[in-house]
Design an enzyme around this catalytic site. Structure first.
Site, PDB file in Angstrom:
ATOM      1  N   SER A 120       8.702 -49.360 -19.599  1.00 59.84           N
ATOM      2  CA  SER A 120       8.477 -48.502 -18.436  1.00 59.84           C
ATOM      3  C   SER A 120       7.210 -47.677 -18.612  1.00 59.84           C
ATOM      4  O   SER A 120       6.843 -47.308 -19.734  1.00 59.84           O
ATOM      5  CB  SER A 120       9.673 -47.558 -18.290  1.00 59.84           C
ATOM      6  OG  SER A 120       9.378 -46.521 -17.384  1.00 59.84           O
ATOM      7  N   TYR A 133      16.426 -41.355 -21.887  1.00 59.40           N
ATOM      8  CA  TYR A 133      16.153 -42.687 -21.329  1.00 59.40           C
ATOM      9  C   TYR A 133      14.746 -43.136 -21.714  1.00 59.40           C
ATOM     10  O   TYR A 133      14.543 -44.233 -22.243  1.00 59.40           O
ATOM     11  CB  TYR A 133      16.303 -42.682 -19.794  1.00 59.40           C
ATOM     12  CG  TYR A 133      15.567 -43.819 -19.144  1.00 59.40           C
ATOM     13  CD1 TYR A 133      16.082 -45.107 -19.191  1.00 59.40           C
ATOM     14  CD2 TYR A 133      14.324 -43.619 -18.531  1.00 59.40           C
ATOM     15  CE1 TYR A 133      15.384 -46.166 -18.638  1.00 59.40           C
ATOM     16  CE2 TYR A 133      13.621 -44.671 -17.971  1.00 59.40           C
ATOM     17  CZ  TYR A 133      14.156 -45.938 -18.026  1.00 59.40           C
ATOM     18  OH  TYR A 133      13.453 -46.988 -17.489  1.00 59.40           O
ATOM     19  N   LYS A 156      13.097 -46.295 -24.381  1.00 55.65           N
ATOM     20  CA  LYS A 156      12.047 -47.298 -24.130  1.00 55.65           C
ATOM     21  C   LYS A 156      10.983 -47.229 -25.232  1.00 55.65           C
ATOM     22  O   LYS A 156      10.521 -48.254 -25.724  1.00 55.65           O
ATOM     23  CB  LYS A 156      11.420 -47.098 -22.750  1.00 55.65           C
ATOM     24  CG  LYS A 156      12.359 -47.392 -21.594  1.00 55.65           C
ATOM     25  CD  LYS A 156      12.827 -48.837 -21.575  1.00 55.65           C
ATOM     26  CE  LYS A 156      13.833 -49.138 -20.487  1.00 55.65           C
ATOM     27  NZ  LYS A 156      14.485 -50.440 -20.642  1.00 55.65           N
TER      28      LYS A 156
HETATM   29  N1  UFG Z   1      11.621 -38.437  -4.765  1.00 53.05           N
HETATM   30  C1  UFG Z   1      11.916 -37.599  -3.714  1.00 53.05           C
HETATM   31  N2  UFG Z   1      13.178 -37.574  -3.222  1.00 53.05           N
HETATM   32  C2  UFG Z   1      14.180 -38.349  -3.743  1.00 53.05           C
HETATM   33  C3  UFG Z   1      13.875 -39.219  -4.821  1.00 53.05           C
HETATM   34  C4  UFG Z   1      12.591 -39.234  -5.310  1.00 53.05           C
HETATM   35  O1  UFG Z   1      11.040 -36.871  -3.237  1.00 53.05           O
HETATM   36  O2  UFG Z   1      15.315 -38.279  -3.261  1.00 53.05           O
HETATM   37  C5  UFG Z   1      10.255 -38.471  -5.287  1.00 53.05           C
HETATM   38  C6  UFG Z   1      10.182 -38.096  -6.762  1.00 53.05           C
HETATM   39  O3  UFG Z   1      10.108 -36.704  -6.914  1.00 53.05           O
HETATM   40  C7  UFG Z   1       8.936 -38.835  -7.206  1.00 53.05           C
HETATM   41  C8  UFG Z   1       8.933 -40.084  -6.316  1.00 53.05           C
HETATM   42  O4  UFG Z   1       9.775 -39.784  -5.222  1.00 53.05           O
HETATM   43  O5  UFG Z   1       7.804 -38.090  -6.914  1.00 53.05           O
HETATM   44  C9  UFG Z   1       9.462 -41.305  -7.018  1.00 53.05           C
HETATM   45  O6  UFG Z   1      10.712 -40.988  -7.581  1.00 53.05           O
HETATM   46  P1  UFG Z   1      11.706 -42.096  -8.161  1.00 53.05           P
HETATM   47  O7  UFG Z   1      12.934 -41.385  -8.634  1.00 53.05           O
HETATM   48  O8  UFG Z   1      11.872 -43.199  -7.184  1.00 53.05           O
HETATM   49  O9  UFG Z   1      10.894 -42.695  -9.375  1.00 53.05           O
HETATM   50  P2  UFG Z   1      10.358 -41.954 -10.684  1.00 53.05           P
HETATM   51  O10 UFG Z   1       8.875 -42.144 -10.674  1.00 53.05           O
HETATM   52  O11 UFG Z   1      10.864 -40.608 -10.860  1.00 53.05           O
HETATM   53  O12 UFG Z   1      11.100 -42.828 -11.797  1.00 53.05           O
HETATM   54  C10 UFG Z   1      10.728 -44.135 -12.052  1.00 53.05           C
HETATM   55  C11 UFG Z   1      11.920 -44.919 -12.616  1.00 53.05           C
HETATM   56  C12 UFG Z   1      12.320 -44.373 -13.959  1.00 53.05           C
HETATM   57  C13 UFG Z   1      11.130 -44.249 -14.858  1.00 53.05           C
HETATM   58  C14 UFG Z   1      10.031 -43.487 -14.199  1.00 53.05           C
HETATM   59  C15 UFG Z   1       8.780 -43.466 -15.008  1.00 53.05           C
HETATM   60  O13 UFG Z   1      13.016 -44.845 -11.743  1.00 53.05           O
HETATM   61  O14 UFG Z   1      13.237 -45.291 -14.514  1.00 53.05           O
HETATM   62  O15 UFG Z   1       9.695 -44.092 -12.963  1.00 53.05           O
HETATM   63  O16 UFG Z   1       7.815 -42.658 -14.420  1.00 53.05           O
HETATM   64  F1  UFG Z   1      11.466 -43.600 -15.994  1.00 53.05           F
END
Ligand code: UFG
Length: 342
Positions: free
Chosen positions: A125, A150, A154
Protein backbone atom coordinates in the site's frame (compact mmCIF):
# COMPACT_ATOMS: atom_id res chain seq x y z
CA UNK A 1 -0.51 -22.67 -15.16
CA UNK A 2 -1.92 -22.69 -11.65
CA UNK A 3 -1.95 -19.48 -9.59
CA UNK A 4 -3.09 -19.25 -5.98
CA UNK A 5 -5.05 -16.11 -5.17
CA UNK A 6 -5.37 -15.67 -1.41
CA UNK A 7 -8.26 -13.42 -0.48
CA UNK A 8 -9.66 -14.16 -3.93
CA UNK A 9 -13.30 -13.58 -2.97
CA UNK A 10 -12.46 -10.07 -1.74
CA UNK A 11 -12.64 -6.81 -3.65
CA UNK A 12 -9.28 -6.69 -5.44
CA UNK A 13 -8.78 -10.46 -5.31
CA UNK A 14 -11.98 -11.23 -7.21
CA UNK A 15 -11.16 -8.73 -9.98
CA UNK A 16 -7.69 -10.24 -10.24
CA UNK A 17 -9.06 -13.80 -10.42
CA UNK A 18 -11.19 -12.70 -13.40
CA UNK A 19 -8.24 -11.11 -15.22
CA UNK A 20 -6.03 -14.16 -14.56
CA UNK A 21 -8.63 -16.55 -15.94
CA UNK A 22 -9.15 -14.34 -18.97
CA UNK A 23 -5.40 -14.54 -19.62
CA UNK A 24 -5.52 -18.35 -19.50
CA UNK A 25 -4.29 -19.00 -15.94
CA UNK A 26 -5.89 -21.64 -13.72
CA UNK A 27 -7.01 -19.98 -10.48
CA UNK A 28 -7.24 -21.52 -7.03
CA UNK A 29 -8.67 -19.27 -4.33
CA UNK A 30 -8.09 -19.55 -0.61
CA UNK A 31 -10.25 -17.31 1.56
CA UNK A 32 -11.58 -17.58 5.11
CA UNK A 33 -14.64 -15.50 4.06
CA UNK A 34 -14.13 -13.20 7.06
CA UNK A 35 -14.92 -10.16 4.92
CA UNK A 36 -16.42 -11.64 1.74
CA UNK A 37 -18.87 -14.27 0.60
CA UNK A 38 -18.57 -17.54 -1.32
CA UNK A 39 -21.22 -16.23 -3.74
CA UNK A 40 -18.46 -14.18 -5.40
CA UNK A 41 -17.30 -17.46 -6.99
CA UNK A 42 -20.60 -17.61 -8.94
CA UNK A 43 -20.02 -14.07 -10.17
CA UNK A 44 -16.45 -14.83 -11.29
CA UNK A 45 -17.81 -17.89 -13.09
CA UNK A 46 -20.55 -15.84 -14.75
CA UNK A 47 -17.98 -13.35 -16.07
CA UNK A 48 -15.32 -15.78 -17.29
CA UNK A 49 -17.23 -19.02 -17.90
CA UNK A 50 -14.72 -20.82 -15.69
CA UNK A 51 -15.32 -21.78 -12.07
CA UNK A 52 -12.25 -21.20 -9.90
CA UNK A 53 -11.58 -23.66 -7.09
CA UNK A 54 -12.33 -22.20 -3.65
CA UNK A 55 -10.88 -23.59 -0.43
CA UNK A 56 -12.21 -21.98 2.72
CA UNK A 57 -9.69 -21.83 5.57
CA UNK A 58 -7.50 -19.42 7.48
CA UNK A 59 -3.96 -19.00 6.19
CA UNK A 60 -2.88 -18.07 9.71
CA UNK A 61 -3.55 -21.75 10.53
CA UNK A 62 -0.15 -23.38 10.01
CA UNK A 63 -1.34 -26.98 9.71
CA UNK A 64 -4.15 -26.23 7.28
CA UNK A 65 -1.85 -24.07 5.17
CA UNK A 66 0.85 -26.76 4.93
CA UNK A 67 -1.77 -29.38 4.14
CA UNK A 68 -3.19 -27.20 1.36
CA UNK A 69 0.20 -26.67 -0.25
CA UNK A 70 0.99 -30.38 -0.12
CA UNK A 71 -2.19 -31.02 -2.09
CA UNK A 72 -1.42 -28.20 -4.55
CA UNK A 73 2.33 -28.54 -5.07
CA UNK A 74 1.89 -27.64 -8.76
CA UNK A 75 1.11 -23.99 -7.94
CA UNK A 76 3.44 -21.76 -9.98
CA UNK A 77 2.79 -18.46 -8.28
CA UNK A 78 0.90 -16.83 -5.44
CA UNK A 79 -0.86 -13.50 -5.29
CA UNK A 80 -1.33 -12.76 -1.62
CA UNK A 81 -4.26 -10.42 -0.90
CA UNK A 82 -5.71 -12.08 2.20
CA UNK A 83 -5.37 -9.56 5.03
CA UNK A 84 -7.32 -7.27 7.31
CA UNK A 85 -7.40 -3.75 5.89
CA UNK A 86 -9.37 -1.31 8.06
CA UNK A 87 -7.08 1.40 9.42
CA UNK A 88 -9.32 2.40 12.36
CA UNK A 89 -10.01 -1.18 13.42
CA UNK A 90 -6.26 -1.88 13.43
CA UNK A 91 -5.77 0.90 15.98
CA UNK A 92 -8.44 -0.70 18.20
CA UNK A 93 -7.22 -4.28 17.77
CA UNK A 94 -3.52 -4.20 16.89
CA UNK A 95 -2.72 -7.79 17.86
CA UNK A 96 -5.51 -9.11 15.70
CA UNK A 97 -3.96 -7.25 12.77
CA UNK A 98 -0.37 -8.32 13.46
CA UNK A 99 -1.36 -11.94 13.98
CA UNK A 100 -3.58 -12.22 10.93
CA UNK A 101 -1.55 -10.22 8.43
CA UNK A 102 1.93 -11.36 9.48
CA UNK A 103 1.38 -14.98 10.48
CA UNK A 104 -0.46 -15.77 7.25
CA UNK A 105 2.39 -14.25 5.23
CA UNK A 106 5.01 -16.22 7.16
CA UNK A 107 3.08 -19.45 6.71
CA UNK A 108 2.87 -18.83 2.96
CA UNK A 109 6.59 -18.06 2.70
CA UNK A 110 7.45 -21.22 4.61
CA UNK A 111 5.21 -23.29 2.35
CA UNK A 112 6.77 -21.65 -0.73
CA UNK A 113 10.20 -22.69 0.55
CA UNK A 114 9.22 -26.25 1.32
CA UNK A 115 7.22 -26.80 -1.90
CA UNK A 116 9.67 -24.79 -4.02
CA UNK A 117 7.09 -22.36 -5.31
CA UNK A 118 9.24 -19.41 -6.35
CA UNK A 119 6.87 -16.56 -7.22
CA UNK A 120 4.98 -14.20 -4.89
CA UNK A 121 3.05 -11.04 -5.67
CA UNK A 122 2.34 -9.12 -2.48
CA UNK A 123 -0.44 -6.65 -1.92
CA UNK A 124 1.18 -3.57 -0.40
CA UNK A 125 0.00 0.00 0.00
CA UNK A 126 1.02 3.60 -0.57
CA UNK A 127 0.39 3.97 3.15
CA UNK A 128 4.09 3.03 3.57
CA UNK A 129 4.99 6.53 2.30
CA UNK A 130 2.88 8.42 4.88
CA UNK A 131 2.83 12.11 3.87
CA UNK A 132 5.72 12.06 1.39
CA UNK A 133 8.25 14.91 1.30
CA UNK A 134 7.99 15.11 -2.47
CA UNK A 135 5.06 14.68 -4.84
CA UNK A 136 4.46 12.71 -6.94
CA UNK A 137 5.85 9.87 -4.84
CA UNK A 138 8.19 7.36 -6.47
CA UNK A 139 9.28 3.95 -5.21
CA UNK A 140 12.54 5.54 -4.01
CA UNK A 141 10.74 7.74 -1.48
CA UNK A 142 11.47 7.03 2.18
CA UNK A 143 9.21 4.64 4.04
CA UNK A 144 7.78 6.74 6.89
CA UNK A 145 6.85 5.55 10.35
CA UNK A 146 3.47 3.85 9.97
CA UNK A 147 0.39 5.80 11.10
CA UNK A 148 -1.49 2.66 12.13
CA UNK A 149 -0.92 -1.02 12.96
CA UNK A 150 -2.49 -1.81 9.57
CA UNK A 151 0.11 0.33 7.79
CA UNK A 152 2.81 -1.22 9.94
CA UNK A 153 1.79 -4.72 8.86
CA UNK A 154 2.39 -3.66 5.24
CA UNK A 155 5.83 -2.26 6.09
CA UNK A 156 6.83 -5.28 8.18
CA UNK A 157 5.49 -7.65 5.51
CA UNK A 158 7.72 -6.05 2.89
CA UNK A 159 10.68 -6.49 5.27
CA UNK A 160 9.81 -10.12 6.00
CA UNK A 161 9.64 -10.83 2.27
CA UNK A 162 12.89 -9.00 1.59
CA UNK A 163 14.76 -10.86 4.38
CA UNK A 164 13.34 -14.24 3.33
CA UNK A 165 14.33 -13.72 -0.28
CA UNK A 166 17.93 -13.00 0.69
CA UNK A 167 18.45 -16.57 1.86
CA UNK A 168 16.16 -18.51 -0.47
CA UNK A 169 15.47 -18.90 -4.14
CA UNK A 170 12.20 -17.01 -3.87
CA UNK A 171 11.22 -13.99 -5.96
CA UNK A 172 8.62 -11.39 -5.06
CA UNK A 173 6.97 -8.28 -6.40
CA UNK A 174 5.33 -5.90 -3.93
CA UNK A 175 2.66 -3.72 -5.48
CA UNK A 176 1.99 -0.51 -3.59
CA UNK A 177 -1.62 0.42 -4.31
CA UNK A 178 -2.88 3.96 -4.16
CA UNK A 179 -6.70 4.24 -3.79
CA UNK A 180 -8.54 1.47 -5.65
CA UNK A 181 -12.17 2.27 -6.50
CA UNK A 182 -14.76 1.22 -9.09
CA UNK A 183 -16.06 -2.16 -10.10
CA UNK A 184 -16.05 -4.65 -12.95
CA UNK A 185 -17.89 -3.35 -16.06
CA UNK A 186 -20.36 -6.27 -15.82
CA UNK A 187 -21.36 -4.99 -12.34
CA UNK A 188 -21.19 -8.61 -11.17
CA UNK A 189 -18.30 -8.00 -8.78
CA UNK A 190 -17.38 -4.87 -6.85
CA UNK A 191 -16.59 -3.51 -3.42
CA UNK A 192 -18.85 -4.86 -0.71
CA UNK A 193 -17.84 -3.43 2.65
CA UNK A 194 -19.32 -5.06 5.73
CA UNK A 195 -21.20 -2.51 7.84
CA UNK A 196 -20.50 1.21 7.58
CA UNK A 197 -17.86 1.85 4.88
CA UNK A 198 -14.62 3.57 5.90
CA UNK A 199 -13.66 4.53 2.40
CA UNK A 200 -14.90 7.41 0.30
CA UNK A 201 -16.28 5.69 -2.83
CA UNK A 202 -18.55 3.09 -1.19
CA UNK A 203 -19.74 5.78 1.22
CA UNK A 204 -20.71 7.98 -1.73
CA UNK A 205 -22.60 5.24 -3.58
CA UNK A 206 -24.33 3.99 -0.40
CA UNK A 207 -25.43 7.56 0.39
CA UNK A 208 -26.76 8.09 -3.12
CA UNK A 209 -28.73 4.84 -3.05
CA UNK A 210 -30.24 5.65 0.36
CA UNK A 211 -28.39 3.26 2.70
CA UNK A 212 -26.55 6.15 4.42
CA UNK A 213 -28.27 9.47 5.14
CA UNK A 214 -25.32 11.75 4.44
CA UNK A 215 -21.67 11.74 3.40
CA UNK A 216 -19.25 13.57 5.67
CA UNK A 217 -16.37 15.29 3.89
CA UNK A 218 -13.46 15.12 6.29
CA UNK A 219 -11.98 18.63 6.23
CA UNK A 220 -11.91 21.45 3.68
CA UNK A 221 -9.08 23.40 5.24
CA UNK A 222 -6.18 21.43 3.74
CA UNK A 223 -3.51 23.20 1.76
CA UNK A 224 -4.98 22.03 -1.57
CA UNK A 225 -6.77 23.97 -4.36
CA UNK A 226 -10.29 23.32 -2.99
CA UNK A 227 -9.23 22.58 0.60
CA UNK A 228 -10.16 18.87 0.54
CA UNK A 229 -7.60 16.05 0.69
CA UNK A 230 -6.06 14.65 -2.47
CA UNK A 231 -5.56 10.98 -3.42
CA UNK A 232 -4.60 8.97 -6.50
CA UNK A 233 -7.73 6.95 -7.27
CA UNK A 234 -7.21 3.95 -9.52
CA UNK A 235 -9.76 1.69 -11.20
CA UNK A 236 -9.76 -1.78 -9.63
CA UNK A 237 -9.66 -3.47 -13.06
CA UNK A 238 -6.50 -1.52 -13.97
CA UNK A 239 -5.07 -2.62 -10.64
CA UNK A 240 -6.03 -6.26 -11.25
CA UNK A 241 -4.30 -6.23 -14.63
CA UNK A 242 -1.04 -5.14 -12.98
CA UNK A 243 -1.11 -8.37 -10.95
CA UNK A 244 -1.40 -10.51 -14.07
CA UNK A 245 1.49 -8.62 -15.67
CA UNK A 246 3.55 -9.11 -12.50
CA UNK A 247 2.91 -12.86 -12.51
CA UNK A 248 3.90 -13.07 -16.16
CA UNK A 249 7.06 -11.04 -15.47
CA UNK A 250 8.10 -13.50 -12.75
CA UNK A 251 7.27 -16.65 -14.65
CA UNK A 252 9.06 -15.42 -17.77
CA UNK A 253 12.14 -14.53 -15.65
CA UNK A 254 12.08 -10.88 -16.65
CA UNK A 255 12.76 -9.53 -13.15
CA UNK A 256 15.81 -7.33 -12.67
CA UNK A 257 16.28 -8.38 -9.05
CA UNK A 258 14.61 -10.94 -6.75
CA UNK A 259 12.46 -8.38 -4.90
CA UNK A 260 10.87 -5.61 -6.91
CA UNK A 261 8.51 -2.87 -5.82
CA UNK A 262 6.08 -0.96 -8.02
CA UNK A 263 3.64 1.89 -7.41
CA UNK A 264 0.15 1.32 -8.77
CA UNK A 265 -1.49 4.65 -9.35
CA UNK A 266 -2.56 6.85 -12.25
CA UNK A 267 -0.20 9.70 -11.41
CA UNK A 268 -3.14 12.10 -11.07
CA UNK A 269 -4.33 13.46 -7.75
CA UNK A 270 -8.03 14.21 -7.22
CA UNK A 271 -9.61 15.92 -4.24
CA UNK A 272 -12.61 14.61 -2.31
CA UNK A 273 -14.71 17.31 -4.02
CA UNK A 274 -13.43 16.19 -7.46
CA UNK A 275 -14.68 12.67 -6.72
CA UNK A 276 -18.06 13.96 -5.53
CA UNK A 277 -18.46 16.14 -8.62
CA UNK A 278 -17.50 13.28 -10.94
CA UNK A 279 -20.00 11.01 -9.21
CA UNK A 280 -22.78 13.61 -9.50
CA UNK A 281 -22.02 14.10 -13.18
CA UNK A 282 -22.00 10.43 -14.20
CA UNK A 283 -24.93 9.39 -12.01
CA UNK A 284 -27.16 12.42 -12.43
CA UNK A 285 -27.74 12.24 -8.65
CA UNK A 286 -27.35 15.08 -6.15
CA UNK A 287 -25.26 13.86 -3.26
CA UNK A 288 -26.19 14.84 0.28
CA UNK A 289 -22.93 15.79 2.00
CA UNK A 290 -21.61 18.08 4.70
CA UNK A 291 -18.12 19.22 5.53
CA UNK A 292 -16.93 18.19 8.99
CA UNK A 293 -13.56 18.20 10.78
CA UNK A 294 -10.53 16.41 9.42
CA UNK A 295 -10.31 12.66 10.10
CA UNK A 296 -7.47 11.77 12.42
CA UNK A 297 -4.52 10.12 10.70
CA UNK A 298 -5.39 11.31 7.17
CA UNK A 299 -2.55 12.65 5.06
CA UNK A 300 -3.17 15.88 3.17
CA UNK A 301 -2.23 14.77 -0.31
CA UNK A 302 -0.57 11.87 -2.01
CA UNK A 303 -0.35 10.71 -5.58
CA UNK A 304 1.94 8.35 -7.43
CA UNK A 305 4.77 8.72 -9.80
CA UNK A 306 3.87 5.62 -11.86
CA UNK A 307 6.77 6.00 -14.31
CA UNK A 308 8.71 2.97 -13.10
CA UNK A 309 5.58 0.80 -13.39
CA UNK A 310 4.86 2.25 -16.83
CA UNK A 311 8.31 1.66 -18.27
CA UNK A 312 9.68 -1.32 -16.34
CA UNK A 313 6.52 -3.31 -15.60
CA UNK A 314 4.92 -2.27 -18.89
CA UNK A 315 1.65 -1.40 -17.19
CA UNK A 316 -0.36 1.80 -17.29
CA UNK A 317 -3.68 2.70 -15.69
CA UNK A 318 -6.18 3.35 -18.48
CA UNK A 319 -9.46 4.33 -16.86
CA UNK A 320 -10.25 7.90 -15.85
CA UNK A 321 -12.08 9.22 -12.79
CA UNK A 322 -15.51 9.35 -14.47
CA UNK A 323 -15.16 5.71 -15.56
CA UNK A 324 -14.27 4.78 -11.99
CA UNK A 325 -17.19 6.57 -10.34
CA UNK A 326 -19.61 5.37 -13.05
CA UNK A 327 -18.65 1.72 -12.59
CA UNK A 328 -18.92 2.06 -8.79
CA UNK A 329 -22.43 3.48 -9.19
CA UNK A 330 -23.51 0.78 -11.67
CA UNK A 331 -22.28 -1.86 -9.19
CA UNK A 332 -24.17 -0.31 -6.25
CA UNK A 333 -27.38 -0.20 -8.31
CA UNK A 334 -26.96 -3.75 -9.61
CA UNK A 335 -26.29 -5.00 -6.09
CA UNK A 336 -29.48 -3.37 -4.81
CA UNK A 337 -31.48 -4.97 -7.62
CA UNK A 338 -30.06 -8.41 -6.89
CA UNK A 339 -30.66 -8.06 -3.12
CA UNK A 340 -34.30 -7.13 -3.74
CA UNK A 341 -34.83 -10.29 -5.80
CA UNK A 342 -33.48 -12.56 -3.04
N1 UFG B 1 -13.23 10.66 3.08
C1 UFG B 1 -14.28 11.49 3.39
N2 UFG B 1 -15.43 10.96 3.87
C2 UFG B 1 -15.58 9.61 4.06
C3 UFG B 1 -14.50 8.75 3.73
C4 UFG B 1 -13.34 9.31 3.25
O1 UFG B 1 -14.17 12.71 3.24
O2 UFG B 1 -16.64 9.18 4.51
C5 UFG B 1 -11.99 11.24 2.55
C6 UFG B 1 -10.78 10.93 3.42
O3 UFG B 1 -10.67 11.87 4.46
C7 UFG B 1 -9.65 10.99 2.41
C8 UFG B 1 -10.32 10.50 1.12
O4 UFG B 1 -11.71 10.66 1.31
O5 UFG B 1 -9.24 12.30 2.22
C9 UFG B 1 -10.02 9.06 0.81
O6 UFG B 1 -10.33 8.29 1.96
P1 UFG B 1 -10.41 6.70 1.93
O7 UFG B 1 -10.79 6.26 3.31
O8 UFG B 1 -11.25 6.25 0.80
O9 UFG B 1 -8.93 6.27 1.59
P2 UFG B 1 -7.59 6.56 2.41
O10 UFG B 1 -6.71 7.33 1.47
O11 UFG B 1 -7.81 7.11 3.73
O12 UFG B 1 -7.11 5.06 2.65
C10 UFG B 1 -6.63 4.28 1.61
C11 UFG B 1 -6.86 2.80 1.92
C12 UFG B 1 -6.04 2.38 3.11
C13 UFG B 1 -4.62 2.80 2.96
C14 UFG B 1 -4.52 4.26 2.64
C15 UFG B 1 -3.13 4.69 2.34
O13 UFG B 1 -8.22 2.55 2.18
O14 UFG B 1 -6.11 0.97 3.18
O15 UFG B 1 -5.29 4.55 1.49
O16 UFG B 1 -3.05 6.06 2.16
F1 UFG B 1 -3.93 2.58 4.10
Amino acid sequence: MKILVTGGTGYIGSHTAVELQQEGFEVVIVDNLSNSSAGVIDSITAITGIRPVLEVFDLADYKKTMDFFQRHSDIQGIIHFAAYKAVGESVEQPLMYYRNNLVSLMNILEAMNSQQIPNLVFSSSCTVYGQPDELPVSEQAAVKKAESPYGNTKQISEEIISDTIRTSGLKAIALRYFNPIGAHPTALIGELPLGVPNNLMPFITQTAIGIRPQLRVFGNDYNTPDGTAIRDYIHVVDLAKAHVISVQRMIQSRMKKPFEIFNLGTGIGYSVMDVIRSFEKVSGERLNYIVVDRREGDVEQVWANPQWSNTELGWKAEKNLDEMTYSAWKWEQAYKKRSRKQ
